[in-house]
Write an enzyme that holds these catalytic residues in place. Structure first.
Site, PDB file in Angstrom:
ATOM      1  N   GLN A 100      -3.221  27.682  19.981  1.00 36.31           N
ATOM      2  CA  GLN A 100      -2.499  28.755  20.656  1.00 36.31           C
ATOM      3  C   GLN A 100      -3.456  29.623  21.475  1.00 36.31           C
ATOM      4  OE1 GLN A 100      -0.648  31.753  18.225  1.00 36.31           O
ATOM      5  NE2 GLN A 100       0.567  32.574  19.929  1.00 36.31           N
ATOM      6  N   GLN A 132      -4.295  27.988  24.597  1.00 33.64           N
ATOM      7  CA  GLN A 132      -3.156  28.079  25.514  1.00 33.64           C
ATOM      8  C   GLN A 132      -3.113  29.441  26.196  1.00 33.64           C
ATOM      9  OE1 GLN A 132      -1.187  25.404  25.798  1.00 33.64           O
ATOM     10  NE2 GLN A 132       0.315  26.183  27.251  1.00 33.64           N
ATOM     11  N   GLU A 133      -3.468  30.485  25.462  1.00 32.32           N
ATOM     12  CA  GLU A 133      -3.404  31.847  26.000  1.00 32.32           C
ATOM     13  C   GLU A 133      -4.561  32.156  26.948  1.00 32.32           C
ATOM     14  OE1 GLU A 133      -1.193  34.112  25.861  1.00 32.32           O
ATOM     15  OE2 GLU A 133       0.179  33.404  24.310  1.00 32.32           O
ATOM     16  N   SER A 134      -5.784  31.751  26.576  1.00 28.57           N
ATOM     17  CA  SER A 134      -6.949  32.257  27.323  1.00 28.57           C
ATOM     18  C   SER A 134      -8.043  31.228  27.570  1.00 28.57           C
ATOM     19  CB  SER A 134      -7.571  33.420  26.547  1.00 28.57           C
ATOM     20  OG  SER A 134      -8.083  32.958  25.294  1.00 28.57           O
ATOM     21  N   TYR A 140       5.246  25.970  26.403  1.00 24.52           N
ATOM     22  CA  TYR A 140       4.240  26.659  25.592  1.00 24.52           C
ATOM     23  C   TYR A 140       4.209  26.066  24.182  1.00 24.52           C
ATOM     24  CZ  TYR A 140       1.961  30.821  23.459  1.00 24.52           C
ATOM     25  OH  TYR A 140       1.126  31.684  22.792  1.00 24.52           O
TER      26      TYR A 140
END
Length: 506
Positions: free
Chosen positions: A356, A359-361, A489
């Site tokens: 995750q 995926q975010e950064s 996502y």
């Protein structure tokens, strides 16, 4: 019994020579029984009952009947792949590799989900394919007539030749040119009575046997275990553990860019075709793959992908030196310890939380979005205030805040009974907002779907919330949402998590 094809006769004689024991030997009763059955079965296959132009043998006849129609029905492309520096690996949290990228494109083209199976034993790959565990062997394999007896090959992916891999003296930079030349092999004929270390049952082994015949002298083969990749064997030469090996030239070149002590300029074969492998009983699937390969080979993107893994020496050296390259270590990022610590807050596998965060950064603590979210877990400033986060660019504060919010979501979705489904709801809500997911649940219930199931239920309603007839529905309280974003996502985080589980220990 009559034989209608010379190759059948030769095959039968070979089987009789290998498996018959006319004199006392070490075979036990069960082995002898098996061998007798094998001979009888093979001779039956080769008898004049078979059409003269039909290449049938007991392995092919007993392989699974599974073709494109069956694969489409399952909706999954199952491919056998190897873990290597060019085929499939994890680098800085991202799955990469030549075969990996091509397989993703092929699966999209065929409208199938991709399921990867990492090969642990190169000796058993054809068996795994023929019994139907996978439908494609998707790593570069040399096309040979010997292998065609058991399987079929796709159109070639690229052409290359085999070269000798040898190590120069440790002080080669200080040697005179003439002394350096004396220490090296310059022609395959110089290998007579010498030893080359090669992986068992590889095309390289076949080539060395043929080369021995061609030069009229014996090249001794030191047989290496079948689980070793070509990369690993090349490194064994560089480290001085073995003296020589054989490798495809493109693999040798990219590995030699990191091991400059290697010499790889002596060819031992003509150009050879490198292809993927399918069952003989899957002609329609093979045709579909071939059409795709022929089309892709004409595209610029195909050459870009090939060059990325086989010619970009700078990127290869960067990966090879990195602590976050899965062939070197079992790390995903430099924040693994923090992720392990905070994953306990929500009782998650830390590799899922790592997926995750990627995926975010992409593990960049300075990352920021157009909406103002910042840090490793892209926490919004308003959320940060409510969670007591003072510095969103601090890795520890960002992960602490993100997992606190996930913990709140976990409690909020406690009415969702299945734990994995609950995680998907949490991730979707983290991406687009808790209220939108509750709206999707209400829509699902109204449509007669299960409001506590993700796939084809709430997931479908999240997608539906981008249409006016749905986000204007009176039961929808939070309006429009770009539904494809939270759906993708969730999908991408779980796909990446599957890769992490393959290579990184819990």
């Amino acid at each position: 019994m009559r034989f209608r094809n010379v190759s059948y006769l030769l095959t039968a004689l070979l089987l009789l020579t290998v498996y018959s024991c006319s004199a006392p030997c070490d075979c036990n009763a069960s082995d002898s029984s098996f061998k007798s059955e094998l001979i009888e079965q093979s001779l039956q296959d080769l008898s004049d009952d078979q059409p003269a132009d039909e290449e049938i043998n007991w392995i092919v006849r007993n392989s699974v009947d599974r073709d494109l129609e069956d694969i489409k029905k399952d909706g999954v492309l199952r491919a056998l792949i190897i873990y290597s520096s060019t085929s499939y690996f994890i680098y800085r949290g991202q799955p990469m590799g030549f075969e990996y990228e091509l397989l993703e494109q092929l699966a999209d083209h065929l409208e199938l989900e991709l399921e990867l199976v990492v090969s642990s034993d190169l000796d058993t790959e054809f068996e795994v394919l023929n019994r139907g565990d996978v439908d494609l062997i998707a790593h570069g394999m040399t096309v040979t007539n010997e292998r065609k007896w058991e399987v079929d090959f796709t159109e070639y992916l690229y052409l290359t030749r085999q070269v000798l891999v040898q190590k120069q003296p440790d002080d080669y930079l200080d040697l005179k040119w003439s002394d350096l030349q004396k220490s090296l092999i310059h022609d395959p004929i110089e290998l007579i009575n010498d030893t080359v270390s090669i992986r068992r049952n590889s095309a390289y082994s076949e080539r060395m046997r043929s080369l021995s015949n061609e030069i009229g002298g014996t090249i001794h083969i030191d047989t290496l275990a079948s689980h070793l990749s070509t990369d690993q064997i090349i490194k064994m030469v560089a480290d001085g553990q073995i003296r020589y090996t054989i490798a495809d030239e493109n693999l040798a070149k990219i590995n030699a860019s990191y091991h400059p002590i290697l010499k790889i300029d002596v060819p031992v074969s003509f150009s050879q075709r490198i292809a993927w492998v399918t069952r003989k009983k899957s002609p329609n699937f093979r045709k579909a793959v071939n059409e795709w390969i022929l089309s892709e080979r004409k595209r610029t993107n195909y050459n870009v992908t090939y060059n990325k893994y086989f010619k970009n020496k700078r990127n290869f050296r960067s990966r090879a030196k990195s602590d976050f390259y899965s062939l070197n270590s079992r790390q995903i990022s430099e924040y693994d310890d923090l992720i392990r610590k905070y994953s306990n807050v929500i009782n998650w596998d830390w590799r899922l939380l790592a997926s995750q965060i990627y995926q975010e950064s992409r593990f960049d603590p300075t990352a920021s979005s157009w909406a103002g979210a910042r840090g490793l877990m892209q926490v919004m400033p308003e959320t940060a205030k409510s969670l007591g986060i003072k510095n969103l660019n601090s890795p520890s504060q960002s992960i602490a805040g993100g997992t606190d919010y996930l913990s709140w979501l976990k409690d909020s979705f406690k009415d969702v009974p299945d734990s994995v489904t609950r995680i998907k709801f949490m991730l979707a809500a983290y991406n687009c907002g808790y209220g939108h997911i509750r709206d999707a649940q209400r829509l699902a219930k109204q449509q007669g779907l299960n409001p506590n199931e993700w796939g084809k239920n709430v997931e479908a309603m999240v997608l539906a919330l981008s249409a006016p007839q749905n986000f204007n529905n009176p039961i929808v309280q939070h309006g429009y949402v770009r539904g494809y974003e939270p759906v993708n996502y969730v999908k991408e985080i779980f796909e990446r998590y599957a890769h992490y589980k393959e290579f990184v220990p819990l």
